[in-house]
Design a protein around this motif. Sequence first.
Motif, PDB file in Angstrom:
ATOM      1  N   HIS A 188      46.301  38.343  34.491  1.00 40.56           N
ATOM      2  CA  HIS A 188      45.119  37.598  34.917  1.00 40.56           C
ATOM      3  C   HIS A 188      45.498  36.148  35.214  1.00 40.56           C
ATOM      4  CE1 HIS A 188      43.241  41.070  32.864  1.00 40.56           C
ATOM      5  NE2 HIS A 188      42.315  40.911  33.788  1.00 40.56           N
ATOM      6  N   ASP A 209      36.910  39.760  49.543  1.00 37.97           N
ATOM      7  CA  ASP A 209      35.834  39.607  48.576  1.00 37.97           C
ATOM      8  C   ASP A 209      34.435  39.551  49.180  1.00 37.97           C
ATOM      9  OD1 ASP A 209      37.701  39.605  46.590  1.00 37.97           O
ATOM     10  OD2 ASP A 209      37.471  37.512  46.031  1.00 37.97           O
ATOM     11  N   GLU A 337      39.650  46.560  33.491  1.00 38.46           N
ATOM     12  CA  GLU A 337      38.695  45.487  33.756  1.00 38.46           C
ATOM     13  C   GLU A 337      38.040  44.919  32.498  1.00 38.46           C
ATOM     14  OE1 GLU A 337      36.167  47.529  36.554  1.00 38.46           O
ATOM     15  OE2 GLU A 337      37.228  46.611  38.245  1.00 38.46           O
ATOM     16  N   GLU A 341      38.239  40.317  35.659  1.00 40.42           N
ATOM     17  CA  GLU A 341      38.367  40.952  36.960  1.00 40.42           C
ATOM     18  C   GLU A 341      39.761  41.544  37.132  1.00 40.42           C
ATOM     19  OE1 GLU A 341      37.888  42.641  40.201  1.00 40.42           O
ATOM     20  OE2 GLU A 341      36.157  41.427  39.627  1.00 40.42           O
ATOM     21  N   GLN A 344      43.629  40.835  41.401  1.00 34.62           N
ATOM     22  CA  GLN A 344      44.307  39.545  41.320  1.00 34.62           C
ATOM     23  C   GLN A 344      45.155  39.334  42.579  1.00 34.62           C
ATOM     24  OE1 GLN A 344      44.036  37.410  38.461  1.00 34.62           O
ATOM     25  NE2 GLN A 344      42.439  38.865  37.866  1.00 34.62           N
TER      26      GLN A 344
END
Length: 650
Positions: A188, A209, A337, A341, A344
């Motif tokens: 992360h 996104d 998850e 999130e 990455q």
Amino acid sequence: MTADKYLAGDRVLGMNSSITRRDFLESTLLVSGAALLNAASPAQLLAAKAQSESAASEWNGFGGIGEYATSNGNTWEVLTAGHKLRDGNCEKVLGDATETGEIFDCVIVGGGISGLAAALFFTRQAGPNTTTLILENHPIFGGEAKQNEFEVDGQRLTAHQGSAIYFAQYPRSFLAQFYDSIGLKEPHLEYQKWGGAGPEMSVGRTPYDSAGMSTGQYGFWFGAQFGPKPGVWQIDPVGKKFASAPVSEATKRGLLRWYSGAASGAALFTPPKYEGDAISRHLDSVTLEEHYIHQYSLSRDFIRTFLSPDLGGGSGLGADALSAYCDYAAELLHPYEEKGEAVQMFPGGNTTIARLMVKTLIPSSISGDATVDGVSFGKTNFAALDAKDSPAKIRLGATAISIRHEGAPEKSEFVSIIYSVGEELFRVRARSVVMAGGSWTAKHALRDLPPTHREAYAQFFRSPCMMANVALRNWRPLAKLGVTGCRWFGGGIGNYIELRRLATVGDIPKTISPDSPVVLTLKVLYSYPGFSTEDQGHRGRGEMITTSFREYEQRIRQQFTDMFSGAGFEASRDIAGIILNRWGHAYLSPQPGFFFGKGGKPAPRDVLRSAPFGRIAFANTDLAGAMDHRFSILEAQRAVQQLLDQVITG
């Protein structure tokens, strides 16, 4: 249009800017894609129009700065070497290859993520004293996991050439342990914070996104084919229910239903639970387009006009040419998850993962320590990649053109490999081979394949993709429009762009604002609805290969001008650089039946992955049928294990 007006238009678009491309000779554009479709050899047609080194510069274009500046996608040099192999132009000189005298325990063809992973697995499992050689045809390792670098007003900007995102994996899973073993200790990442003077805008972390869609900070651009020239904006399309979109009321309702999520929310569908279950096998029997027509009550015309090729973008073509299962295959790897999130992305995409693997394989290959920061900003020691005394070697600019067992495959003790570096040919020998490159070259380089394998390879269809990275000095025009991302319909280059917050690796600025220089990535796919999967790939390559850098650059500059000039955008001032990354065979495009077979015949991928052929095993994400770097790693692990079980110890 007169020459004076043409040149004046070029100046308005900034085509005379020196940063955007190398100095080109004014020359005739390459032959059209339509002409290419009727030709036996793209290389022959290209050569007919390009007889000098200026042709390579004109086609490659500006490559950026840094270690990847001469390796933006498949460059002219890589393209022509590959076409020589495909067209059999090396056959007469194979006997002239220079014997290097080298014998390796394993030669790996392909220096992308799958090839690098195969070298690591082989070294770890067969022992540190074993010798491996990776043959990579590009000027630097990584395959599609490479990056572009710009320098804009004193700031270094980084963007991905191809492979973009990675996923956090379940703790103690195979992939999580592999990441940890190469120095990716904490998957992360930290990302840029908002630093603008005004209210915070919704900026995502990847090119996929659409972060502003739910907050109203997203736009749809309807090009001139829908009405007014050059086009019409619909800002906050879902919130405003496409009220100003220049389409029929029925189409507005369809767009709202799809992009609001209402269509998927109302559909009763249970996705596959594991690869090979009844649902996945049914999906592999129909096209993705047929699946969406049935599942979401969409019309064929709506899909092809407003959803394609983005709907099948993970496999490179429009939904009409793909197995429906390709939309679900990667999801069955189940990212983790629970700690945040899963998706990455490093600033240069999975370039960082490739560099971590190289650093682990050959510690002296990259300066600095074996960490994310270390490999991201350390310098590559190119001499160390192929050092004489190193047990692991990476040989760059080396195209494998002939791979053959010495004697009958089932009894052979060695494999002979001939590769080219420029115009020179060299020969090495190996006790085992992993084919970790793409199917489009492997099927030509492997000389003693049985008919079963050749028939299987004939069912691997690949499609092109061009990743165009456009560096902007700032993104104030987008902020003035009120968008952080958009998509467009009715022509243009690609389908969408998306601002992204960068992971704050190394010296990446900690904040982002409309004043920040950024790179916008246009993912350009080539779909021809109604044609077969194979034909669409050929036509797309014809279009991409035979369009000059200058023409693409002009079209991108004009598109940005059409879309953003009303908000103060000036191409000549605001575009700091454009890099094109042309990948002629970027995606495996699985047709129905690719995953699980049809007509009682085995799936083509299973013919290759079920067992080695003699001393040769097959890796690469092709064999998974899904373009995800995790599959590249998993297929490499399987191939190496098969060799060690059957060939080395058998």
